[in-house]
Write an enzyme that holds these catalytic residues in place. Structure first.
Site, PDB file in Angstrom:
ATOM      1  N   ASP A  12       9.393  16.760 -16.978  1.00 58.09           N
ATOM      2  CA  ASP A  12       8.368  17.727 -16.566  1.00 58.09           C
ATOM      3  C   ASP A  12       7.197  17.020 -15.888  1.00 58.09           C
ATOM      4  OD1 ASP A  12       7.340  20.269 -16.307  1.00 58.09           O
ATOM      5  OD2 ASP A  12       6.333  20.225 -18.246  1.00 58.09           O
ATOM      6  N   HIS A  29       9.241  17.085  -6.587  1.00 57.04           N
ATOM      7  CA  HIS A  29      10.654  17.140  -7.000  1.00 57.04           C
ATOM      8  C   HIS A  29      11.443  16.009  -6.335  1.00 57.04           C
ATOM      9  CE1 HIS A  29       9.796  20.720  -9.142  1.00 57.04           C
ATOM     10  NE2 HIS A  29       9.666  21.501  -8.088  1.00 57.04           N
ATOM     11  N   LEU A 123      28.285   5.139 -19.518  1.00 53.69           N
ATOM     12  CA  LEU A 123      27.205   6.093 -19.817  1.00 53.69           C
ATOM     13  C   LEU A 123      27.682   7.503 -19.505  1.00 53.69           C
ATOM     14  CD1 LEU A 123      24.113   6.659 -20.384  1.00 53.69           C
ATOM     15  CD2 LEU A 123      23.782   6.476 -17.909  1.00 53.69           C
TER      16      LEU A 123
HETATM   17  C1  IPE Z   1      11.204  22.807 -18.475  1.00 52.58           C
HETATM   18  O1  IPE Z   1      10.037  22.664 -17.742  1.00 52.58           O
HETATM   19  C2  IPE Z   1      12.389  22.789 -17.562  1.00 52.58           C
HETATM   20  C3  IPE Z   1      12.650  21.521 -16.878  1.00 52.58           C
HETATM   21  C4  IPE Z   1      11.974  20.410 -17.002  1.00 52.58           C
HETATM   22  C5  IPE Z   1      13.789  21.530 -16.008  1.00 52.58           C
HETATM   23  P1  IPE Z   1       9.158  23.934 -17.321  1.00 52.58           P
HETATM   24  O2  IPE Z   1       8.034  23.386 -16.524  1.00 52.58           O
HETATM   25  O3  IPE Z   1      10.001  24.962 -16.672  1.00 52.58           O
HETATM   26  O4  IPE Z   1       8.693  24.489 -18.732  1.00 52.58           O
HETATM   27  P2  IPE Z   1       7.439  25.405 -19.114  1.00 52.58           P
HETATM   28  O5  IPE Z   1       7.471  26.613 -18.237  1.00 52.58           O
HETATM   29  O6  IPE Z   1       6.207  24.598 -18.889  1.00 52.58           O
HETATM   30  O7  IPE Z   1       7.643  25.706 -20.578  1.00 52.58           O
HETATM   31  C1  IPE Z   2       9.783  19.792 -13.769  1.00 52.98           C
HETATM   32  O1  IPE Z   2       8.566  19.740 -13.127  1.00 52.98           O
HETATM   33  C2  IPE Z   2      10.915  20.116 -12.822  1.00 52.98           C
HETATM   34  C3  IPE Z   2      11.465  21.464 -12.976  1.00 52.98           C
HETATM   35  C4  IPE Z   2      11.119  22.317 -13.892  1.00 52.98           C
HETATM   36  C5  IPE Z   2      12.482  21.869 -12.052  1.00 52.98           C
HETATM   37  P1  IPE Z   2       7.701  21.033 -12.881  1.00 52.98           P
HETATM   38  O2  IPE Z   2       8.059  21.600 -11.550  1.00 52.98           O
HETATM   39  O3  IPE Z   2       7.786  21.976 -14.018  1.00 52.98           O
HETATM   40  O4  IPE Z   2       6.254  20.404 -12.794  1.00 52.98           O
HETATM   41  P2  IPE Z   2       4.915  21.022 -13.387  1.00 52.98           P
HETATM   42  O5  IPE Z   2       5.137  21.271 -14.844  1.00 52.98           O
HETATM   43  O6  IPE Z   2       4.647  22.295 -12.635  1.00 52.98           O
HETATM   44  O7  IPE Z   2       3.897  19.959 -13.129  1.00 52.98           O
HETATM   45 MG    MG Z   3       6.709  22.178 -15.737  1.00 52.77          MG
END
Ligand code: IPE
Ligand code: IPE
Ligand code: MG
Length: 244
Positions: A12, A29, A123
């Site tokens: 995240d 991303h 792995l």
């Molecule tokens: C969880 O992250 C999903 C992934 C890292 C793929 P999110 O950014 O979607 O989660 P919330 O919305 O903060 O709980």
């Molecule tokens: C995690 O990073 C990747 C996915 C959920 C696909 P985020 O896109 O949730 O990044 P933040 O949480 O908005 O910073």
């Molecule tokens: Mg996120």
């Protein structure tokens, strides 16, 4: 060192990493995909046998369509670009989650990468895409008929309900980067006794060194699985645990 750890990572913070730099979220991303490569490369020498990475949750469909489209293209490019290297290095790549809502080109890339790397023994790399743990649990319950299944029976049903492998062990260490401290519907059953580690590092900044520190911190945890701590050699006589 345990040489067969199952580490799961909620990757995240991509969006915030980009926004902090005044860049579009999609750039975060792209940088996140580089962090995935670094993490996979570092894993075998840290004793990690299974690495499950949360790439896209079933609730992430709620994001703007252009961001979703970029992510789907990134997953496809990643699979196409990395399948060869994974095969050479003995990394078995697989994808857990639903496939019926993914673009067909991505499904093809998943199937090709899985077939090309199926023999890998170094792995087990699992990417969770369109993944919801609650949906997987509900799906496993729907597969079952009759009396309450044992934990082992249910574990196998759960694997079936999400394109998983019933041999995959429970999660030992769950890492979430990006400052949030929640599971966001990831591996709820499989993490029953996982050690949880929340890191302030945003995912695109995550390195092999961060992973090494996390595995070291895991090694200092005292896992009890509901029992009492194992008696140490230094424990004074009379203070050791006794059987019921
Ligand atoms: C969880 O992250 C999903 C992934 C890292 C793929 P999110 O950014 O979607 O989660 P919330 O919305 O903060 O709980
Ligand atoms: C995690 O990073 C990747 C996915 C959920 C696909 P985020 O896109 O949730 O990044 P933040 O949480 O908005 O910073
Ligand atoms: Mg996120």
């Amino acid at each position: 060192m345990d040489s067969n750890l199952h580490v799961a990572i909620i990757m995240d913070g991509n969006g915030r990493w980009a926004e902090e730099r005044g860049w579009p979220r999609t750039r975060g991303h792209r940088a996140g995909a580089e962090a995935v490569r670094r993490t996979v490369e570092a894993s075998p020498r840290l004793g990690i046998g299974t690495l499950t990475l949360y790439a896209f949750s079933s609730d992430n469909w709620r994001r703007p369509a252009p961001e979703v489209a970029t992510l789907m293209a990134l997953f496809r490019n990643f699979l196409k670009a990395e399948a060869g290297a994974c095969r050479r290095e003995g990394v078995r790549l697989s994808v857990i989650g639903r496939r019926d809502r993914l673009p067909s080109a991505l499904v093809t890339a998943i199937e090709q990468a899985e077939a090309a790397t199926a023999g890998g023994g170094l792995l087990d790399l699992r990417l969770a895409v369109d993944y919801s743990s609650r949906d997987a649990i509900a799906g496993a319950a729907a597969l079952h008929q009759g009396t309450t299944p044992s934990r082992e029976q249910f574990r196998q049903l759960l694997a079936r309900s999400q394109h998983g492998d019933p041999r995959t062990p429970d999660v030992d260490l769950l890492i979430r980067t990006g400052r949030e401290q929640r599971l966001s519907d990831f591996l709820l059953w499989e993490c029953a006794y996982a050690e949880l580690l929340f890191s302030a590092v945003l995912w695109p900044d995550f390195t092999g060194e961060h992973l090494r520190e996390a595995v070291e911190a895991f090694g200092r945890r005292n896992r009890r699985f509901g029992a009492v701590p194992a008696p140490t050699l230094a424990a004074p006589a009379g203070r050791q645990a006794s059987a019921p």
